[in-house]
Design a protein around this motif. Structure first.
Motif, PDB file in Angstrom:
ATOM      1  N   GLY A   1      -5.681   7.662  -5.508  1.00 10.76           N
ATOM      2  CA  GLY A   1      -6.291   7.176  -6.751  1.00 10.76           C
ATOM      3  C   GLY A   1      -5.865   5.791  -7.165  1.00 10.76           C
ATOM      4  N   ALA A   2      -5.151   5.086  -6.299  1.00  7.78           N
ATOM      5  CA  ALA A   2      -4.804   3.695  -6.620  1.00  7.78           C
ATOM      6  C   ALA A   2      -6.013   2.811  -6.333  1.00  7.78           C
ATOM      7  CB  ALA A   2      -3.611   3.248  -5.789  1.00  7.78           C
ATOM      8  N   GLU A   3      -6.036   1.661  -6.962  1.00  6.89           N
ATOM      9  CA  GLU A   3      -7.188   0.767  -6.827  1.00  6.89           C
ATOM     10  C   GLU A   3      -6.738  -0.567  -6.233  1.00  6.89           C
ATOM     11  OE1 GLU A   3     -10.550  -1.315  -9.690  1.00  6.89           O
ATOM     12  OE2 GLU A   3      -8.983  -0.085 -10.569  1.00  6.89           O
ATOM     13  N   ILE A   4      -7.598  -1.182  -5.445  1.00  8.96           N
ATOM     14  CA  ILE A   4      -7.287  -2.511  -4.912  1.00  8.96           C
ATOM     15  C   ILE A   4      -8.421  -3.461  -5.268  1.00  8.96           C
ATOM     16  CG2 ILE A   4      -8.259  -1.949  -2.614  1.00  8.96           C
ATOM     17  CD1 ILE A   4      -6.023  -3.795  -1.422  1.00  8.96           C
ATOM     18  N   VAL A   5      -8.082  -4.672  -5.651  1.00  8.17           N
ATOM     19  CA  VAL A   5      -9.102  -5.707  -5.820  1.00  8.17           C
ATOM     20  C   VAL A   5      -8.740  -6.869  -4.887  1.00  8.17           C
ATOM     21  CG1 VAL A   5      -9.920  -5.139  -8.130  1.00  8.17           C
ATOM     22  CG2 VAL A   5      -7.938  -6.610  -7.866  1.00  8.17           C
ATOM     23  N   TYR A   6      -9.755  -7.363  -4.207  1.00  7.92           N
ATOM     24  CA  TYR A   6      -9.551  -8.412  -3.206  1.00  7.92           C
ATOM     25  C   TYR A   6      -9.781  -9.790  -3.828  1.00  7.92           C
ATOM     26  CZ  TYR A   6      -9.808  -4.361  -0.167  1.00  7.92           C
ATOM     27  OH  TYR A   6      -9.567  -3.142   0.417  1.00  7.92           O
ATOM     28  N   GLU A   7      -9.469 -10.800  -3.049  1.00  7.58           N
ATOM     29  CA  GLU A   7      -9.670 -12.195  -3.477  1.00  7.58           C
ATOM     30  C   GLU A   7      -9.076 -12.449  -4.861  1.00  7.58           C
ATOM     31  OE1 GLU A   7     -13.560 -13.893  -2.297  1.00  7.58           O
ATOM     32  OE2 GLU A   7     -14.011 -11.842  -1.656  1.00  7.58           O
ATOM     33  N   SER A   8      -7.912 -11.905  -5.066  1.00  6.07           N
ATOM     34  CA  SER A   8      -7.242 -12.025  -6.368  1.00  6.07           C
ATOM     35  C   SER A   8      -5.783 -12.421  -6.196  1.00  6.07           C
ATOM     36  CB  SER A   8      -7.326 -10.686  -7.113  1.00  6.07           C
ATOM     37  OG  SER A   8      -8.655 -10.292  -7.280  1.00  6.07           O
ATOM     38  N   PRO A   9      -5.513 -13.623  -5.687  1.00  2.00           N
ATOM     39  CA  PRO A   9      -4.109 -14.022  -5.532  1.00  2.00           C
ATOM     40  C   PRO A   9      -3.387 -14.065  -6.865  1.00  2.00           C
ATOM     41  CG  PRO A   9      -5.568 -15.920  -5.248  1.00  2.00           C
ATOM     42  CD  PRO A   9      -6.443 -14.694  -5.297  1.00  2.00           C
TER      43      PRO A   9
ATOM     44  N   ILE B   1       0.845  -1.203   0.000  1.00  2.00           N
ATOM     45  CA  ILE B   1       0.000   0.000   0.000  1.00  2.00           C
ATOM     46  C   ILE B   1       0.880   1.252   0.000  1.00  2.00           C
ATOM     47  CG2 ILE B   1      -1.856   1.262   1.190  1.00  2.00           C
ATOM     48  CD1 ILE B   1      -2.717  -1.439  -0.058  1.00  2.00           C
ATOM     49  N   ALA B   2       1.998   1.216   0.719  1.00  2.00           N
ATOM     50  CA  ALA B   2       2.914   2.370   0.687  1.00  2.00           C
ATOM     51  C   ALA B   2       3.441   2.576  -0.723  1.00  2.00           C
ATOM     52  CB  ALA B   2       4.072   2.151   1.665  1.00  2.00           C
ATOM     53  N   ALA B   3       3.749   1.485  -1.403  1.00  2.00           N
ATOM     54  CA  ALA B   3       4.228   1.591  -2.786  1.00  2.00           C
ATOM     55  C   ALA B   3       3.139   2.171  -3.682  1.00  2.00           C
ATOM     56  CB  ALA B   3       4.657   0.214  -3.298  1.00  2.00           C
ATOM     57  N   ALA B   4       1.912   1.730  -3.460  1.00  2.00           N
ATOM     58  CA  ALA B   4       0.792   2.235  -4.263  1.00  2.00           C
ATOM     59  C   ALA B   4       0.625   3.741  -4.054  1.00  2.00           C
ATOM     60  CB  ALA B   4      -0.492   1.498  -3.878  1.00  2.00           C
ATOM     61  N   ILE B   5       0.771   4.180  -2.814  1.00  2.00           N
ATOM     62  CA  ILE B   5       0.654   5.620  -2.519  1.00  2.00           C
ATOM     63  C   ILE B   5       1.776   6.384  -3.230  1.00  2.00           C
ATOM     64  CG2 ILE B   5       0.785   7.368  -0.685  1.00  2.00           C
ATOM     65  CD1 ILE B   5      -0.388   5.179   1.228  1.00  2.00           C
ATOM     66  N   GLY B   6       3.005   5.877  -3.106  1.00  2.00           N
ATOM     67  CA  GLY B   6       4.150   6.554  -3.718  1.00  2.00           C
ATOM     68  C   GLY B   6       3.990   6.674  -5.225  1.00  2.00           C
ATOM     69  N   ALA B   7       3.536   5.589  -5.861  1.00  2.00           N
ATOM     70  CA  ALA B   7       3.416   5.601  -7.317  1.00  2.00           C
ATOM     71  C   ALA B   7       2.231   6.448  -7.773  1.00  2.00           C
ATOM     72  CB  ALA B   7       3.273   4.165  -7.822  1.00  2.00           C
ATOM     73  N   ALA B   8       1.095   6.298  -7.096  1.00  2.00           N
ATOM     74  CA  ALA B   8      -0.106   7.030  -7.528  1.00  2.00           C
ATOM     75  C   ALA B   8       0.093   8.531  -7.326  1.00  2.00           C
ATOM     76  CB  ALA B   8      -1.325   6.532  -6.760  1.00  2.00           C
ATOM     77  N   ASN B   9       0.722   8.905  -6.222  1.00  2.00           N
ATOM     78  CA  ASN B   9       0.969  10.330  -6.008  1.00  2.00           C
ATOM     79  C   ASN B   9       1.941  10.900  -7.039  1.00  2.00           C
ATOM     80  OD1 ASN B   9      -0.778  10.725  -3.915  1.00  2.00           O
ATOM     81  ND2 ASN B   9       0.753  10.483  -2.298  1.00  2.00           N
ATOM     82  N   ALA B  10       2.748  10.009  -7.623  1.00  2.00           N
ATOM     83  CA  ALA B  10       3.682  10.461  -8.670  1.00  2.00           C
ATOM     84  C   ALA B  10       3.059  10.345 -10.068  1.00  2.00           C
ATOM     85  CB  ALA B  10       4.974   9.657  -8.593  1.00  2.00           C
ATOM     86  N   GLY B  11       1.776  10.043 -10.115  1.00  2.00           N
ATOM     87  CA  GLY B  11       1.067  10.092 -11.391  1.00  2.00           C
ATOM     88  C   GLY B  11       0.849   8.773 -12.094  1.00  2.00           C
ATOM     89  N   ALA B  12       1.287   7.662 -11.496  1.00  2.00           N
ATOM     90  CA  ALA B  12       1.109   6.364 -12.166  1.00  2.00           C
ATOM     91  C   ALA B  12      -0.283   5.798 -11.874  1.00  2.00           C
ATOM     92  CB  ALA B  12       2.178   5.390 -11.669  1.00  2.00           C
ATOM     93  N   SER B  13      -0.803   5.000 -12.815  1.00  2.00           N
ATOM     94  CA  SER B  13      -2.026   4.246 -12.503  1.00  2.00           C
ATOM     95  C   SER B  13      -1.582   2.972 -11.781  1.00  2.00           C
ATOM     96  CB  SER B  13      -2.797   3.912 -13.781  1.00  2.00           C
ATOM     97  OG  SER B  13      -2.016   3.098 -14.633  1.00  2.00           O
ATOM     98  N   VAL B  14      -2.274   2.659 -10.681  1.00  2.00           N
ATOM     99  CA  VAL B  14      -1.815   1.568  -9.814  1.00  2.00           C
ATOM    100  C   VAL B  14      -2.962   0.603  -9.533  1.00  2.00           C
ATOM    101  CG1 VAL B  14      -0.766   0.976  -7.595  1.00  2.00           C
ATOM    102  CG2 VAL B  14      -0.218   3.164  -8.667  1.00  2.00           C
ATOM    103  N   LEU B  15      -2.658  -0.663  -9.648  1.00  2.00           N
ATOM    104  CA  LEU B  15      -3.621  -1.697  -9.291  1.00  2.00           C
ATOM    105  C   LEU B  15      -2.979  -2.612  -8.259  1.00  2.00           C
ATOM    106  CD1 LEU B  15      -6.328  -3.177  -9.785  1.00  2.00           C
ATOM    107  CD2 LEU B  15      -5.169  -4.490 -11.568  1.00  2.00           C
ATOM    108  N   VAL B  16      -3.611  -2.723  -7.082  1.00  2.00           N
ATOM    109  CA  VAL B  16      -3.131  -3.636  -6.050  1.00  2.00           C
ATOM    110  C   VAL B  16      -3.974  -4.897  -6.117  1.00  2.00           C
ATOM    111  CG1 VAL B  16      -2.728  -3.966  -3.579  1.00  2.00           C
ATOM    112  CG2 VAL B  16      -2.542  -1.665  -4.572  1.00  2.00           C
ATOM    113  N   LEU B  17      -3.321  -6.040  -6.229  1.00  2.00           N
ATOM    114  CA  LEU B  17      -4.028  -7.318  -6.234  1.00  2.00           C
ATOM    115  C   LEU B  17      -3.817  -7.977  -4.885  1.00  2.00           C
ATOM    116  CD1 LEU B  17      -2.920  -8.331  -9.801  1.00  2.00           C
ATOM    117  CD2 LEU B  17      -5.268  -7.796  -9.107  1.00  2.00           C
ATOM    118  N   GLU B  18      -4.885  -8.234  -4.181  1.00  2.00           N
ATOM    119  CA  GLU B  18      -4.798  -8.750  -2.814  1.00  2.00           C
ATOM    120  C   GLU B  18      -5.476 -10.123  -2.756  1.00  2.00           C
ATOM    121  OE1 GLU B  18      -3.398  -8.176   0.223  1.00  2.00           O
ATOM    122  OE2 GLU B  18      -4.542  -9.939   0.804  1.00  2.00           O
ATOM    123  N   LYS B  19      -4.766 -11.040  -2.136  1.00  2.00           N
ATOM    124  CA  LYS B  19      -5.250 -12.427  -2.053  1.00  2.00           C
ATOM    125  C   LYS B  19      -6.456 -12.570  -1.117  1.00  2.00           C
ATOM    126  CE  LYS B  19      -2.947 -16.762  -0.597  1.00  2.00           C
ATOM    127  NZ  LYS B  19      -1.644 -17.195  -0.026  1.00  2.00           N
TER     128      LYS B  19
END
Ligand SMILES: Cc1cc2nc3c(=O)[nH]c(=O)nc-3n(C[C@H](O)[C@H](O)[C@H](O)COP(=O)(O)OP(=O)(O)OC[C@H]3O[C@@H](n4cnc5c(N)ncnc54)[C@H](O)[C@@H]3O)c2cc1C
Length: 533
Positions: A179-187, A64-82
């Motif tokens: 603005g990063a996004e997370i999807v759950y149940e996605s190992p 999540i820290a990585a997602a914050i760092g990247a999204a705040n720097a303008g990247a589109s971010v998708l976190v996949l969470e198991k």
């Protein structure tokens, strides 16, 4: 492996993952027939179901820290969470929150990181983490994270207010705002690499039994946490023969090993230690599914530990938590086993007499308070609801006595029979212990006199103990920029690993380091040029 895009874009999958953004799906470059198989690697092979600049595998603190760092720097971010949403957040969501602030002036980050990595990370990398940490903490404080002392400590130790749940809530809040996004149940089950360049170009994830392919335009971070909840793996890496119980997320099963070492030939490192905690209560842990820990202190110290032979084997007042020097002898040594070699190390696994161990106590100790984790033992079992791998031990121990997790006997001999221990041996051990406690000197093992009290009147009680694993830190080796490296130490471009999945730390890194490293990786990935399609 045959993969289709049917499951990912189908209605059921969309519903289960909540907010798949139409804009991101619209960005997919290729359409494919639902039954068309996806190739496992190759720049032009995959028919991607969706894409993002940065894919984060595992939504704990590092991810999540990585997602914050990247999204705040303008990247589109998708976190996949198991895990499902209610179990997401990994170890980070259950931390005690005890941290050590390493600020540049008082405790140079560069030295700190170099010392703790034994030189695997450079002074420059440590410096970068040290500079980034305050920025991230500013963000988290803006999103509700506080400090027990009221303000952030400048250096040295401190405590995050309200522990892991509050930290994780602030991380998620900040990530959503970024603005990063997370999807759950996605190992994530596989990292896709370009067969020509070797660089990471995407991942395969499992959603509702279907495999989906997601393209990463800039990079992939694997932050899947520890392997604390994979007892077979712990047995194969560390001491075999013991039952290990995890205080970490049950979803932390060491998936980075398969994703990176197994599939891509990444190097591994740092398996010297695991982070132990106070012993687990064996029957409770088995039933609950995560480690239910023994209390860390007893108001009335009329208790002792014995092994399967009915003998004491360690000074009971020694803290096992984070303490390998204590845990290892507890597990592997016995001063009493006739089969031990001259160092006391067991010769054959089946003869580890400490494999079976108990705490034995009297009525006064039983009456003095909770014998299990209540409000100051931090673990998954403490924070999660009952029935959800969580359990909070009662104050008077009666519920656990009724469940059979605590054994009871009117005499020591009767108790020994219930424990399956030789009654004569246990009686002799208790008599000897009582004598030493009354005399005020533990001539056998050196327990502090003030921490010993003789066992008084019965009934007597015993609880079988197991090994409690707080978390693990060893794993995948990375270079100075946190890129995964192969055994020849060449990096796999655009593929990163950090956090408990592998930080190149020889002693446990702690959550602040994990956050600083993740945040830094997010910024680094955001600054890369996108892969040319
Ligand atoms: C009980 C406990 C107390 C602690 N107390 C402290 C403390 O007081 N101070 C301190 O500094 N540190 C503490 N720590 C250590 C600290 O919590 C960790 O070092 C840190 O939180 C690890 O962060 P992480 O992001 O690497 O892993 P995690 O936070 O564990 O996140 C890993 C995530 O990856 C997900 N995942 C796993 N496999 C996959 C997959 N295949 N695909 C997608 N997602 C996947 C998991 O579900 C999880 O959400 C504690 C740890 C524990 C367990």
């Amino acid at each position: 492996m045959e993969m289709t895009r049917r499951g990912f874009v189908g209605g059921a999958a969309l519903a289960s993952i909540g907010a798949l953004s139409a804009t991101m799906l619209a960005g997919c470059s290729q359409e494919s027939d639902a039954s068309e198989p996806l190739a496992e690697s190759g720049a032009d092979a995959a028919a991607w179901d969706r894409e993002a600049d940065f894919i984060v595998v595992g939504g704990g603190g590092a991810g999540i820290a990585a997602a914050i760092g990247a999204a705040n720097a303008g990247a589109s971010v998708l976190v996949l969470e198991k895990a499902p949403e209610k179990h997401a957040g990994g170890a980070t969501s259950v931390v005690a929150g005890i941290v050590n602030m390493w600020s540049e002036d008082k405790n140079p980050a560069s030295n700190w990181v170099q010392y703790r990595t034994m030189g695997y990370k450079s002074a420059e990398r440590g410096q970068k983490w040290g500079e980034n940490l305050p920025d991230l903490l500013d963000i988290l404080e803006d999103h509700g994270m506080g400090w027990e002392t009221g303000s952030r400590p400048e250096s040295g130790p401190g405590n995050i207010a309200d522990h892991g749940p509050a930290l994780y809530a602030a991380l998620m809040d900040a990530m959503n705002e970024a603005g990063a996004e997370i999807v759950y149940e996605s190992p994530v089950t596989k990292i896709v690499t370009n067969s020509e360049t070797g660089e990471a170009i995407g991942v395969y994830a499992d959603q509702n039994g279907s495999q989906v392919a997601i393209k990463a335009n800039k990079g992939v971070l694997v932050s899947t946490g520890s392997y604390a909840s994979n007892p077979e793996l712990i047995n194969s890496i560390h001491l075999p023969g013991f039952e290990y119980f995890s205080e970490d997320s049950p979803y932390n099963t060491g998936d980075a090993f398969q994703l990176l070492a197994g599939d891509l030939g990444a190097a591994t490192m740092g398996f010297r230690d695991i982070e132990y905690d106070t012993p687990a209560i064996k029957l409770a842990s088995k039933e609950v599914g995560t480690s239910v820990g023994l209390a860390k202190a007893f108001a009335v110290p009329s208790y002792l530990y014995v092994n399967g032979a009915g003998s004491r084997f360690m000074p009971e007042d020694l803290a096992i938590m984070h303490n390998k020097d204590v845990a290892f002898p507890w597990l592997a040594h016995s001063r009493r086993n006739p089969d031990a070699n001259e160092d006391g190390f067991e010769v054959a696994m089946e003869n580890y007499v400490n494999k079976t161990s108990f705490i034995v106590l009297d009525q006064a100790c039983f009456d003095a308070g909770s014998l299990g984790n209540t409000n100051w033992t931090w673990s998954w079992s403490h924070f999660k609801d009952e029935g959800d791998s969580g359990y909070l031990w009662s104050e008077d121990n009666q519920a656990e006595l009724a469940k059979g997790w605590i054994l009871q006997g009117n005499t020591i001999e009767e108790l020994a029979q219930q424990m399956g221990v030789d009654p004569t041996a246990l009686s002799a051990t208790v008599a000897n212990y009582n004598q030493m406690a009354s005399a005020g000197e533990d001539t056998e093992l050196g327990r502090a006199a003030e921490a010993m009290q003789p066992l008084g009147d019965g009934p007597y009680y015993a609880i079988e103990l197991g090994v409690s694993v707080l978390f693990t830190t060893a794993g995948i080796r990375s270079d100075d920029q946190d890129r995964v490296v192969k055994w020849d130490l060449t990096p796999i471009e655009r593929l990163y690993v950090t956090g408990n999945a592998g930080m190149n730390m020889f002693v446990s890194p702690g959550v602040l380091t994990v956050l600083a490293a993740g945040y830094t990786i997010g910024q680094d990935v955001a600054s890369l040029d996108a892969i040319q399609a």
